[in-house]
Write an enzyme that holds these catalytic residues in place. Structure first.
Site, PDB file in Angstrom:
ATOM      1  N   ARG B  53      35.440  25.199  59.185  1.00  0.00           N
ATOM      2  CA  ARG B  53      34.559  24.129  59.633  1.00  0.00           C
ATOM      3  C   ARG B  53      33.915  23.797  58.181  1.00  0.00           C
ATOM      4  O   ARG B  53      33.494  24.567  57.629  1.00  0.00           O
ATOM      5  CB  ARG B  53      32.625  24.377  60.742  1.00  0.00           C
ATOM      6  CG  ARG B  53      33.020  25.689  60.653  1.00  0.00           C
ATOM      7  CD  ARG B  53      32.298  25.757  62.415  1.00  0.00           C
ATOM      8  NE  ARG B  53      31.249  25.355  62.092  1.00  0.00           N
ATOM      9  CZ  ARG B  53      30.240  25.967  62.798  1.00  0.00           C
ATOM     10  NH1 ARG B  53      29.952  26.766  63.811  1.00  0.00           N
ATOM     11  NH2 ARG B  53      28.089  25.412  62.623  1.00  0.00           N
ATOM     12  N   ASP B  55      29.906  20.862  57.054  1.00  0.00           N
ATOM     13  CA  ASP B  55      29.242  20.398  57.794  1.00  0.00           C
ATOM     14  C   ASP B  55      29.316  19.046  57.776  1.00  0.00           C
ATOM     15  O   ASP B  55      29.552  18.639  56.784  1.00  0.00           O
ATOM     16  CB  ASP B  55      27.584  21.207  57.169  1.00  0.00           C
ATOM     17  CG  ASP B  55      27.101  22.210  58.162  1.00  0.00           C
ATOM     18  OD1 ASP B  55      28.098  22.307  58.733  1.00  0.00           O
ATOM     19  OD2 ASP B  55      26.378  22.932  57.573  1.00  0.00           O
ATOM     20  N   TYR B 113      34.851  26.249  46.561  1.00  0.00           N
ATOM     21  CA  TYR B 113      33.493  25.502  47.231  1.00  0.00           C
ATOM     22  C   TYR B 113      33.483  24.508  44.930  1.00  0.00           C
ATOM     23  O   TYR B 113      33.664  25.567  44.342  1.00  0.00           O
ATOM     24  CB  TYR B 113      32.734  25.935  47.347  1.00  0.00           C
ATOM     25  CG  TYR B 113      32.254  25.936  48.964  1.00  0.00           C
ATOM     26  CD1 TYR B 113      33.626  25.115  49.854  1.00  0.00           C
ATOM     27  CD2 TYR B 113      33.936  27.380  50.121  1.00  0.00           C
ATOM     28  CE1 TYR B 113      33.037  24.980  51.169  1.00  0.00           C
ATOM     29  CE2 TYR B 113      33.954  26.983  51.444  1.00  0.00           C
ATOM     30  CZ  TYR B 113      33.697  25.720  51.780  1.00  0.00           C
ATOM     31  OH  TYR B 113      33.722  25.733  53.218  1.00  0.00           O
ATOM     32  N   ARG B 202      25.177  26.415  49.691  1.00  0.00           N
ATOM     33  CA  ARG B 202      24.252  26.195  49.277  1.00  0.00           C
ATOM     34  C   ARG B 202      23.069  26.841  49.431  1.00  0.00           C
ATOM     35  O   ARG B 202      22.212  26.137  48.431  1.00  0.00           O
ATOM     36  CB  ARG B 202      24.306  24.895  50.653  1.00  0.00           C
ATOM     37  CG  ARG B 202      25.239  23.985  50.571  1.00  0.00           C
ATOM     38  CD  ARG B 202      25.454  23.424  52.038  1.00  0.00           C
ATOM     39  NE  ARG B 202      24.031  22.872  52.446  1.00  0.00           N
ATOM     40  CZ  ARG B 202      23.438  21.942  53.652  1.00  0.00           C
ATOM     41  NH1 ARG B 202      24.665  21.681  53.917  1.00  0.00           N
ATOM     42  NH2 ARG B 202      23.005  21.597  53.447  1.00  0.00           N
TER      43      ARG B 202
END
Lengths: 256, 256
Positions: B53, B55, B113, B202
């Site tokens: 997933r 966000d 990422y 993050r």
């Protein structure tokens, strides 16, 4: 009253355009609400005068407006005050205290517009609101050559959308340039003129793309201008590729 | 049944995330609706399995998913069929017919990422949904040095948001890099790992920014990892700066 000239950028995606329309989200109304709040909501309300309108979805890198306030606020403080209240899709880049002879619309001398086109088979999700998508091959050099025929003073009746309220369709174009931007691969069209008719830039770009794709000869720019007939330039390129880059107030007293 | 592996990009701005949630716009549901329509809406409906997933607000440049269809459609035709039905904020970039042993989630080997940070006093309206805004000065080289302490296998308990359902917080990071991108001026953070915990990237970025700004010493990365305590890494960088760049299925049998 003190007159403030503001230079600001906006992402046009979520606005129905610059100009106020009842019950719609516009750039002008968003600015006007904040300026009036700063002046404690006087009656009648204060106006914010832009250099001109932009359509729904059209962006600005350096749009200009002016407004009058009864209080003197230093330029830097005014810039911070505006940005702290504006939504994130508008950003004030410069505030200047100016003489009352300055008028954002009447004194606008030249405007620069840029139009961005992205190629490729499918629309890039990250550029969908910031470029037009054109999937056919184009010859950039050919478009740049054709664009030179737009230079000078012409009656642009062939390039004005219905709904224009201009009294005259005569405008002067000082610069026309088409190139491929290296970093993005996008095709850019730049036009500098003393003013542009309603949808003029988007109609010029659509014509140039047809030339670049070989659907029309290079000489068609001259022919379409001479025709003074909107039917000759059939298409209008979409709003999302268009940016108002800057408004020049002739401070340097350039000769045209 | 034929198994299709798809590689696709999406702008996460207008999705509540990848994973299906009732009555919400999600990437998974958007794909699932189209795939089921192509199969004439069978009962039970077909599933679309993503690599994992993302966000709300998080973007993907090359997310991967698979699904099974009873009909054989050539890869190119499938790509065109999907893109013609998808909204413009999702774009399929590649379709591959794969063996039934391929599983987008279970076989995911490594993920990359990227996190983008923009500086400047005010938020750039054109980058507001595509970068995080950090207005304080940072030392990029210092952040890159600190990031190297994230490399290797660690228990990342200090870097997991509450709500994680992971059984183990041990993950391996193969690559960590922080640099300023020349063309945009944006600070980029790249992380390659065998998997990432909920909000891990993050939280790592927020910690590195505090180091870059001088609020924490470089050595804090090691200390925070060792603490195994979420309270040590306090902040979480916002979703809009994060991109899933790629998912590697170890086709080249790399050794780790």
């Amino acid at each position: 009253m003190y007159r403030y000239k503001i230079t600001f950028a906006y992402d046009g995606t979520n606005f129905v355009g610059f100009q106020i329309q009842p019950h719609q989200r516009t750039v002008e109304q968003t600015l006007k609400t904040i300026v009036n709040r700063m002046a404690k909501n006087p009656t009648p309300p204060l106006s914010v005068i832009g250099s001109g309108r932009t359509d729904a979805g059209v962006h600005a890198l350096n749009q200009v407006a002016h407004f009058d306030l009864p209080t003197l606020i230093p330029e830097k403080s005014m810039m911070r005050a505006l940005n702290s209240q504006l939504p994130l899709d508008i950003m004030v880049k410069k505030v200047e205290l100016v003489d009352h002879s300055f008028h954002a619309r009447f004194n606008a001398h030249r405007k620069r517009y840029r139009y961005r086109v992205r190629q490729g088979e499918f629309v890039d999700p990250f550029r969908r609101n910031y470029t037009a998508h054109y999937k056919y091959p184009v010859d950039v050099e050919k478009m740049n050559t054709a664009a030179q025929d737009l230079l000078g003073e012409h009656d642009f009746t062939s390039f004005v959308a219905s709904g224009s309220q201009a009294k005259s369709n005569v405008r002067t174009i000082y610069e026309a340039k088409v190139w491929r931007e290296e970093s993005s691969g996008e095709i850019c069209f730049d036009f500098v003129g003393n003013g542009f008719l309603y949808n003029q830039v988007r109609i010029m770009v659509a014509l140039l793309l047809e030339i670049g794709n070989g659907q029309r000869p290079i000489a068609d720019v001259k022919r379409v201008i001479a025709a003074k007939d909107r039917q000759e330039a059939r298409m209008t390129a979409p709003a999302e590729g268009l940016y108002l880059v800057s408004v020049d107030y002739g401070e340097s007293q350039e000769k045209d």
